[in-house]
Design a protein around this motif. Structure first.
Motif, mmCIF file in Angstrom:
data_model
loop_
_atom_site.group_PDB
_atom_site.id
_atom_site.type_symbol
_atom_site.label_atom_id
_atom_site.label_comp_id
_atom_site.label_asym_id
_atom_site.label_seq_id
_atom_site.Cartn_x
_atom_site.Cartn_y
_atom_site.Cartn_z
ATOM 1 N N GLY A 101 6.771 19.485 8.258
ATOM 2 C CA GLY A 101 7.104 18.077 8.059
ATOM 3 C C GLY A 101 7.881 17.475 9.208
ATOM 4 O O GLY A 101 7.972 16.239 9.327
ATOM 5 N N ASN A 102 8.441 18.304 10.084
ATOM 6 C CA ASN A 102 9.208 17.817 11.236
ATOM 7 C C ASN A 102 8.403 17.812 12.531
ATOM 8 O O ASN A 102 8.940 17.489 13.590
ATOM 9 C CB ASN A 102 10.461 18.690 11.430
ATOM 10 N N ASN A 110 0.649 19.309 11.470
ATOM 11 C CA ASN A 110 1.601 18.291 11.007
ATOM 12 C C ASN A 110 1.100 17.652 9.702
ATOM 13 O O ASN A 110 -0.021 17.880 9.263
ATOM 14 C CB ASN A 110 1.789 17.214 12.076
ATOM 15 N N ASN A 111 1.949 16.862 9.093
ATOM 16 C CA ASN A 111 1.610 16.148 7.855
ATOM 17 C C ASN A 111 1.166 17.114 6.747
ATOM 18 O O ASN A 111 0.036 17.035 6.243
ATOM 19 C CB ASN A 111 0.515 15.115 8.117
ATOM 20 N N VAL A 115 4.448 22.120 0.838
ATOM 21 C CA VAL A 115 5.685 22.600 1.447
ATOM 22 C C VAL A 115 6.208 23.739 0.577
ATOM 23 O O VAL A 115 6.349 23.574 -0.638
ATOM 24 C CB VAL A 115 6.743 21.488 1.550
ATOM 25 N N THR A 169 14.768 22.089 6.812
ATOM 26 C CA THR A 169 13.647 22.108 5.884
ATOM 27 C C THR A 169 14.164 22.004 4.456
ATOM 28 O O THR A 169 15.271 22.476 4.169
ATOM 29 C CB THR A 169 12.828 23.412 6.025
#
Length: 297
Positions: A101-102, A110-111, A115, A169
């Motif tokens: 997410g970072n 990404n995206n 999670v 996170t």
């Protein structure tokens, strides 16, 4: 009720020499204990003229994680309760999966759709910059990221691949590290856990006394038991509390898990995900063979 998902990621310094069979014992133990559905994933690995390494290794990890909700359409899985366990370089990939997410928009993976709720790093290569600078695993990091010559790596690739640079996170992190580890320095996990806490992440560090780097792969070790205990205490805290208070015996856990889930569901789901992983591995081999054929023509 829907099953938690436990993803396991093998080590081997990202090399083509080592595969997911390294984690088969742990995967089977988790499935037998019925803690949740188990996904023992494979990924394109570096070396041997294949197409592993950056970015494909990371794309494969991201794809495996984000496929869990799709599996949940057909099987009773809970994509909001995902535990990721990784050994050695697999610990690096497990932690990276929690930092997606970072990532900048241009980065592979990404995206994220999924999670992890919990990541367990087993003597993991959790700080890639540290590993690169200290030559942990020899030329493993340059091989993973693609050397720009003389063992040097692109700083942006290193940033996008390094859990230590991508903190914080929302995932809970458990850093387990063997006391006598001669492959990955114990200081790496200790310092990473401290950095993660400073960044506001829920992170713990535990030394496994008297054992080496490979103890996590053997069923009779403290390291293996520590991993199982970490999974159990996170997914079934009520059982853990009763064990601590002496109300339940360890043998009662199986009956508890059976009572809260349908054991038939876990068997069919685990088999299905294993079949998917097998197909993905076969496709990887076919791509590699096709590339080799093209080179020879």
């Amino acid at each position: 009720r829907r099953w938690p998902v436990i993803v396991v990621i093998h080590g081997g310094f990202w090399s083509h020499k080592y595969g997911r069979d390294l984690m088969s014992l742990l995967a089977m133990e988790i499935a037998t204990a019925r803690y949740g559905a188990v996904l023992n994933i494979e990924f394109r690995r570096a070396g041997y003229g294949g197409d592993g390494g950056f970015p494909n290794t990371f794309l494969d990890i991201a794809a495996a994680m984000d496929y869990i909700p799709t599996l949940g359409n057909d099987y009773p899985l809970d994509p909001t309760k995902v535990v990721v366990v990784g050994h050695s370089s697999g610990g690096h990939l497990a932690l990276w999966s929690a930092m997606r997410g970072n990532l900048p928009s241009s980065a592979p993976g990404n995206n994220p759709v999924v999670v992890p709720s919990l990541v367990i790093s087993q003597s993991g290569v959790c700080d890639l910059k540290y590993a690169y600078e200290k030559f942990v695993g020899g030329y493993a990091v340059p091989q993973l990221l693609g050397s720009t010559g003389g063992g040097r790596v692109d700083p942006m690739r290193l940033f996008m691949s390094d859990p230590a640079q991508l903190l914080p996170t929302p995932s809970k992190l458990v850093l387990l590290h063997s006391e006598h580890d001669q492959a990955v320095p114990i200081a790496m996990s200790r310092e990473f856990a401290s950095l993660a806490r400073d960044k506001g992440t829920d992170a713990s560090f535990e030394v496994i006394p008297g054992e080496d780097h490979f103890a996590f792969l053997e069923r009779t070790t403290r390291a293996f038991a520590g991993t199982m205990n970490s999974i159990q205490s996170f997914l079934y805290p009520e059982v853990q509390e009763e064990l601590r208070r002496g109300i339940k015996e360890q043998s009662d856990i199986q009956a508890f898990v059976d009572a809260t889930h349908d054991p038939r569901g876990i068997r069919s789901t685990t088999k299905t995900m294993t079949d998917i992983a097998d197909r993905q591995q076969q496709e990887q081999k076919e791509r590699h063979n096709k590339n080799e054929d093209n080179k020879n023509t």
